[in-house]
Write a protein that holds these residues in place. Structure first.
Motif, PDB file in Angstrom:
ATOM      1  N   TYR A  94       0.844  -1.184   0.000  1.00 26.17           N
ATOM      2  CA  TYR A  94       0.000   0.000   0.000  1.00 26.17           C
ATOM      3  C   TYR A  94       0.883   1.238   0.000  1.00 26.17           C
ATOM      4  O   TYR A  94       1.745   1.405   0.885  1.00 26.17           O
ATOM      5  CB  TYR A  94      -0.915   0.002   1.227  1.00 26.17           C
ATOM      6  N   VAL A  95       0.696   2.111  -1.004  1.00 29.87           N
ATOM      7  CA  VAL A  95       1.445   3.358  -1.074  1.00 29.87           C
ATOM      8  C   VAL A  95       0.743   4.359  -0.173  1.00 29.87           C
ATOM      9  O   VAL A  95      -0.293   4.922  -0.520  1.00 29.87           O
ATOM     10  CB  VAL A  95       1.557   3.876  -2.518  1.00 29.87           C
ATOM     11  N   SER A  96       1.325   4.558   0.991  1.00 30.27           N
ATOM     12  CA  SER A  96       0.760   5.435   1.997  1.00 30.27           C
ATOM     13  C   SER A  96       1.453   6.796   1.938  1.00 30.27           C
ATOM     14  O   SER A  96       1.897   7.230   0.877  1.00 30.27           O
ATOM     15  CB  SER A  96       0.899   4.782   3.374  1.00 30.27           C
ATOM     16  N   SER A  97       1.556   7.461   3.060  1.00 29.15           N
ATOM     17  CA  SER A  97       2.095   8.812   3.098  1.00 29.15           C
ATOM     18  C   SER A  97       2.712   9.089   4.465  1.00 29.15           C
ATOM     19  O   SER A  97       2.272   8.537   5.480  1.00 29.15           O
ATOM     20  CB  SER A  97       0.977   9.824   2.827  1.00 29.15           C
ATOM     21  N   ARG A  98       3.708   9.975   4.483  1.00 31.45           N
ATOM     22  CA  ARG A  98       4.244  10.400   5.772  1.00 31.45           C
ATOM     23  C   ARG A  98       3.236  11.270   6.527  1.00 31.45           C
ATOM     24  O   ARG A  98       3.454  11.587   7.693  1.00 31.45           O
ATOM     25  CB  ARG A  98       5.546  11.170   5.557  1.00 31.45           C
ATOM     26  N   SER A  99       2.142  11.621   5.887  1.00 32.31           N
ATOM     27  CA  SER A  99       1.088  12.365   6.578  1.00 32.31           C
ATOM     28  C   SER A  99       0.424  11.543   7.680  1.00 32.31           C
ATOM     29  O   SER A  99      -0.330  12.107   8.493  1.00 32.31           O
ATOM     30  CB  SER A  99       0.018  12.819   5.577  1.00 32.31           C
ATOM     31  N   SER A 210       8.368  -6.221   4.618  1.00 35.56           N
ATOM     32  CA  SER A 210       7.058  -5.908   5.186  1.00 35.56           C
ATOM     33  C   SER A 210       7.206  -4.751   6.158  1.00 35.56           C
ATOM     34  O   SER A 210       8.312  -4.337   6.518  1.00 35.56           O
ATOM     35  CB  SER A 210       6.478  -7.130   5.906  1.00 35.56           C
ATOM     36  N   GLY A 211       6.056  -4.216   6.574  1.00 35.38           N
ATOM     37  CA  GLY A 211       6.054  -3.125   7.530  1.00 35.38           C
ATOM     38  C   GLY A 211       6.196  -1.774   6.890  1.00 35.38           C
ATOM     39  O   GLY A 211       6.232  -1.636   5.664  1.00 35.38           O
ATOM     40  N   PRO A 212       6.294  -0.711   7.707  1.00 32.88           N
ATOM     41  CA  PRO A 212       6.336   0.656   7.177  1.00 32.88           C
ATOM     42  C   PRO A 212       7.747   1.109   6.822  1.00 32.88           C
ATOM     43  O   PRO A 212       8.719   0.761   7.492  1.00 32.88           O
ATOM     44  CB  PRO A 212       5.791   1.481   8.342  1.00 32.88           C
ATOM     45  N   TYR A 213       7.842   1.911   5.758  1.00 31.37           N
ATOM     46  CA  TYR A 213       9.097   2.524   5.324  1.00 31.37           C
ATOM     47  C   TYR A 213       8.822   3.960   4.930  1.00 31.37           C
ATOM     48  O   TYR A 213       7.927   4.220   4.116  1.00 31.37           O
ATOM     49  CB  TYR A 213       9.685   1.791   4.111  1.00 31.37           C
ATOM     50  N   ASN A 214       9.588   4.908   5.491  1.00 30.24           N
ATOM     51  CA  ASN A 214       9.568   6.272   4.977  1.00 30.24           C
ATOM     52  C   ASN A 214      10.256   6.268   3.623  1.00 30.24           C
ATOM     53  O   ASN A 214      11.443   5.954   3.531  1.00 30.24           O
ATOM     54  CB  ASN A 214      10.310   7.218   5.923  1.00 30.24           C
ATOM     55  N   SER A 277      12.568  14.077   7.158  1.00 29.34           N
ATOM     56  CA  SER A 277      12.272  12.727   7.632  1.00 29.34           C
ATOM     57  C   SER A 277      13.504  11.825   7.608  1.00 29.34           C
ATOM     58  O   SER A 277      14.370  11.938   6.735  1.00 29.34           O
ATOM     59  CB  SER A 277      11.184  12.103   6.752  1.00 29.34           C
ATOM     60  N   ASP A 278      13.587  10.917   8.560  1.00 29.90           N
ATOM     61  CA  ASP A 278      14.637   9.896   8.579  1.00 29.90           C
ATOM     62  C   ASP A 278      14.266   8.780   7.586  1.00 29.90           C
ATOM     63  O   ASP A 278      13.167   8.230   7.647  1.00 29.90           O
ATOM     64  CB  ASP A 278      14.772   9.315   9.982  1.00 29.90           C
ATOM     65  N   VAL A 279      15.174   8.456   6.677  1.00 33.43           N
ATOM     66  CA  VAL A 279      14.900   7.432   5.663  1.00 33.43           C
ATOM     67  C   VAL A 279      15.947   6.323   5.691  1.00 33.43           C
ATOM     68  O   VAL A 279      16.127   5.611   4.718  1.00 33.43           O
ATOM     69  CB  VAL A 279      14.826   8.054   4.250  1.00 33.43           C
ATOM     70  N   SER A 280      16.613   6.176   6.837  1.00 36.28           N
ATOM     71  CA  SER A 280      17.694   5.186   6.908  1.00 36.28           C
ATOM     72  C   SER A 280      17.191   3.768   6.680  1.00 36.28           C
ATOM     73  O   SER A 280      17.899   2.944   6.103  1.00 36.28           O
ATOM     74  CB  SER A 280      18.405   5.296   8.261  1.00 36.28           C
ATOM     75  N   ARG A 281      15.953   3.486   7.079  1.00 36.38           N
ATOM     76  CA  ARG A 281      15.436   2.125   6.889  1.00 36.38           C
ATOM     77  C   ARG A 281      15.265   1.804   5.402  1.00 36.38           C
ATOM     78  O   ARG A 281      15.630   0.716   4.942  1.00 36.38           O
ATOM     79  CB  ARG A 281      14.102   1.967   7.627  1.00 36.38           C
ATOM     80  N   ALA A 282      14.718   2.750   4.639  1.00 35.60           N
ATOM     81  CA  ALA A 282      14.545   2.526   3.203  1.00 35.60           C
ATOM     82  C   ALA A 282      15.889   2.462   2.487  1.00 35.60           C
ATOM     83  O   ALA A 282      16.073   1.653   1.569  1.00 35.60           O
ATOM     84  CB  ALA A 282      13.669   3.619   2.598  1.00 35.60           C
ATOM     85  N   LEU A 283      16.831   3.305   2.884  1.00 35.52           N
ATOM     86  CA  LEU A 283      18.155   3.270   2.259  1.00 35.52           C
ATOM     87  C   LEU A 283      18.827   1.930   2.512  1.00 35.52           C
ATOM     88  O   LEU A 283      19.457   1.355   1.613  1.00 35.52           O
ATOM     89  CB  LEU A 283      19.020   4.413   2.800  1.00 35.52           C
ATOM     90  N   ALA A 284      18.697   1.402   3.722  1.00 32.86           N
ATOM     91  CA  ALA A 284      19.275   0.094   4.034  1.00 32.86           C
ATOM     92  C   ALA A 284      18.593  -1.016   3.248  1.00 32.86           C
ATOM     93  O   ALA A 284      19.198  -2.074   3.012  1.00 32.86           O
ATOM     94  CB  ALA A 284      19.161  -0.174   5.531  1.00 32.86           C
ATOM     95  N   ALA A 285      17.352  -0.762   2.829  1.00 34.01           N
ATOM     96  CA  ALA A 285      16.601  -1.753   2.049  1.00 34.01           C
ATOM     97  C   ALA A 285      16.699  -1.506   0.549  1.00 34.01           C
ATOM     98  O   ALA A 285      15.877  -2.010  -0.220  1.00 34.01           O
ATOM     99  CB  ALA A 285      15.135  -1.740   2.482  1.00 34.01           C
ATOM    100  N   GLY A 286      17.689  -0.717   0.130  1.00 30.28           N
ATOM    101  CA  GLY A 286      17.976  -0.605  -1.294  1.00 30.28           C
ATOM    102  C   GLY A 286      17.484   0.621  -2.007  1.00 30.28           C
ATOM    103  O   GLY A 286      17.618   0.704  -3.239  1.00 30.28           O
TER     104      GLY A 286
END
Length: 341
Positions: A94-99, A210-214, A277-286
């Motif tokens: 699901y394409v969500s939002s930082r909102s 799985s789970g949320p990613y900024n 926003s912190d995006v370290s999780r998405a960067l670590a995931a490619g």
């Protein structure tokens, strides 16, 4: 992989479809059928907002490895689609939002930040933040936390943009003359190219994330100056960027983000939420983000093919600054001339 895209002819959905086809995936698109699909996608037509609007999808009998859903209105539509597809699809993105984060968002907020309250998976439309959070709850409720992926996108730019932010800057600069450029020129920006979003999303589905990613570029991926300089270069316009300090812009009653798209004055809650926003999780995931010059050039090429006028979503107001207001501010404050390096 076999992918079902709910939507698929505009902006994010279209980018996902094109990226999946480019990978050689089998792509089915469920939508109203009002616009042509990219070649190679299989259509199934229906209207999620209508009674029995999912009937064609229910009767289709298809099964998929993953579903990609970009819905941004009443979460009830995600709730009903996800429940229908449970057992027929392996994963739900699901394409969500930082909102979805509670306001005000702290600088450097991660995926663990507090979320908006009073959202429900089966609710009708309320406001954007709660609708998106409700969509998240619907996806997780139907597919479970292990098989649902929540892409919390920030500012999205690129070809097919139907919100009008980058297209407004391009068409305004293409018109030429003095251009009110809101400062400071070195203001760091955070956004994501729609093609980078789509590519990351598909890779995440392949990898079983799985789970949320900024999902947005790192803070400072580009600046306001680099963005507008890129617009000046690709249009080849006889325009002059006149950099104007934030205090002068705000004193003129100009609304950040809407009248001057993308721009938010530094140092406040709105700037932290939009560009911090912190995006370290998405960067670590490619996650890999292309240079701003590529995003601007591709968007301009798309606008030129359309004849210079971009489509706009019917549920959004057209962004941009009234030319009379721009002239008044430039005439009173003058601005500082800027040139392209």
């Amino acid at each position: 992989m076999r992918l079902l895209v709910l939507g698929g002819t505009e902006f994010v959905g279209r980018a996902v479809v094109e990226a999946a086809l480019g990978r050689g995936w089998e792509v089915t698109v469920f939508n109203r059928g009002r616009q042509p699909l990219p070649a190679g996608a299989r259509p199934v037509h229906g209207d999620r907002t209508a009674p029995d609007g999912l009937a064609a999808l229910a009767a289709d009998g298809g099964e998929w490895d993953a579903v990609a859903d970009t819905w941004s209105a009443a979460p009830r539509a995600v709730h009903e689609a996800a429940r229908l597809l449970r057992g027929r699809a392996g994963r739900y993105a699901y394409v969500s939002s930082r909102s979805v984060y509670a306001w005000p968002a702290a600088p450097g907020a991660t995926e663990e930040a507090p979320l908006v309250q009073d959202a429900a998976a089966d609710a009708g439309a309320t406001d954007y933040a709660r609708d998106k959070r409700g969509g998240e709850l619907a996806a997780v409720g139907a597919f479970g936390a292990a098989d649902s992926l929540l892409a919390r996108a920030g500012l999205i730019l690129g070809p097919y943009e139907n919100v009008g932010r980058l297209p407004w800057w391009l068409t305004r600069i293409a018109r030429g003359g003095p251009v009110l450029a809101p400062g400071p020129r070195e203001l760091p920006l955070q956004y994501i190219d729609v093609r980078d979003l789509a590519g990351w999303l598909l890779g995440a589905l392949e990898s079983g994330l799985s789970g949320p990613y900024n999902l947005v570029s790192p803070p400072g991926h580009t600046t306001m100056g680099e963005l507008l300089d890129a617009c000046l270069r690709v249009t080849g316009a006889d325009a002059e960027l006149r950099w104007t300090d934030p205090e002068t812009v705000l004193a003129a009653g100009i609304a950040p983000w809407t009248e001057l798209p993308v721009w938010v004055p530094p140092g406040g809650e709105m700037y932290d939420a939009m560009h911090g926003s912190d995006v370290s999780r998405a960067l670590a995931a490619g996650l890999v983000c292309r240079p701003v010059a590529e995003t601007v050039a591709a968007t301009w090429d798309w606008l030129v093919r359309l004849g210079g006028s971009a489509p706009l979503r019917p549920d959004r107001s057209r962004p941009g600054l009234d030319p009379r207001t721009e002239a008044e501010v430039l005439g009173g404050a003058g601005g500082v001339s800027g040139t392209t390096p």
